[in-house]
Design an enzyme around this catalytic site. Structure first.
Site, PDB file in Angstrom:
ATOM      1  CG  ASP A 196      -1.892   0.983   1.116  1.00 27.81           C
ATOM      2  OD1 ASP A 196      -2.485   1.434   0.044  1.00 27.81           O
ATOM      3  OD2 ASP A 196      -2.618   1.329   2.250  1.00 27.81           O
TER       4      ASP A 196
ATOM      5  CG  HIS B 170       0.305   2.534  -9.214  1.00 33.05           C
ATOM      6  ND1 HIS B 170       0.196   1.656  -8.006  1.00 33.05           N
ATOM      7  CD2 HIS B 170      -0.542   3.358  -9.422  1.00 33.05           C
ATOM      8  CE1 HIS B 170      -1.344   2.344  -7.667  1.00 33.05           C
ATOM      9  NE2 HIS B 170      -1.808   3.004  -8.419  1.00 33.05           N
TER      10      HIS B 170
ATOM     11  CG  LEU C 225      10.542 -16.705  -3.924  1.00 34.03           C
ATOM     12  CD1 LEU C 225      10.063 -16.683  -2.346  1.00 34.03           C
ATOM     13  CD2 LEU C 225      10.721 -15.125  -4.354  1.00 34.03           C
TER      14      LEU C 225
END
Length: 246
Positions: free
Chosen positions: A28, A45, A139
């Protein structure tokens, strides 16, 4: 913690919980970060996408095997058309640019959330990188896009009802419901982090994170570095996880 601070080695959760094998992050603050600087929200962003790359590459060294990130919620469609389209473009560029690196670095990438509302070209890119990285094990990166926890539970309930109607199971258990979720086969998150100073989970993994540890940091996502992640992992490793036991 200074952005250039040296990462610390993540230690184990105490109380039998084990190390933070699976970390989930609500990323956020991208728009706020840009607005504070007088820039368009999409700049934030794009900067946030760069942070994702850095955090993904740091996770194996910090002992994190699974990373789940909240990229776009079912509620984010309420944002302006310009921002939504810009975000979808950022997702597509990220997949194109990172596919080769993820394959080389052993990252397996998967997506959760409803795909039917996404652009068909983006859906094709998502399916392609999932197939290309399916054999990787260093991962596990899961991206929640057009994801909402309540929506996921509703879709899972429909799947579960179908199994019952077909006579595959007589009575549903928690395990049966979990097997119908988007995250079937994934371990539950040990730790959920939210950046930007907000103190809510915003419909993110409500079933899976029922016993997760939570950490809320005021750092905006574009400023969140691997050093911040390492510091949180080290601090939360001292917590006692009892899972309902005395």
């Amino acid at each position: 913690m200074p952005a250039d601070a040296a990462p610390v080695q993540a230690t184990s959760f105490s109380g039998g919980g084990g190390r933070a094998r699976h970390v989930a992050i609500i990323m956020d603050g991208n728009g706020r970060w840009a607005t504070e600087r007088g820039w368009p929200r999409l700049v934030g962003h794009r900067r946030g996408a760069e942070r994702v790359k850095q955090v993904v590459r740091a996770c194996p060294e910090l002992g994190v095997d699974w990373l789940t990130i909240y990229a776009f919620s079912t509620e984010n469609w309420k944002r302006s058309t310009e921002e939504v389209l810009g975000l979808m473009g950022i997702f597509a560029r990220y997949i194109r640019r990172e596919a080769e690196a993820m394959s080389a670095e052993g990252v397996r990438m998967r997506f959760i959330g409803g795909r039917e509302r996404l652009d068909p070209k983006l859906q094709t890119l998502m399916a392609g990188i999932e197939a290309r990285t399916a054999g990787n094990t260093r991962l596990n990166l899961t991206v929640a896009i057009n994801y909402g926890g309540r929506d996921e539970l509703a879709r899972a309930a429909t799947r579960l009802a179908g199994r019952i109607a077909r006579g595959e199971i007589a009575a549903a258990s928690e395990a049966d419901l979990a097997a119908c979720l988007d995250t079937a086969g994934h371990p539950d998150p040990d730790l959920v982090i939210r950046t930007s100073g907000e103190h809510r989970i915003s419909n993110f993994l409500p079933f899976q994170a029922a016993y997760s540890e939570y950490e809320f940091t005021p750092v905006l996502w574009p400023d969140f570095t691997p050093a911040h992640l390492a510091e949180i992992l080290g601090r939360t490793s001292q917590r006692q996880r009892r899972f309902g036991a005395a």
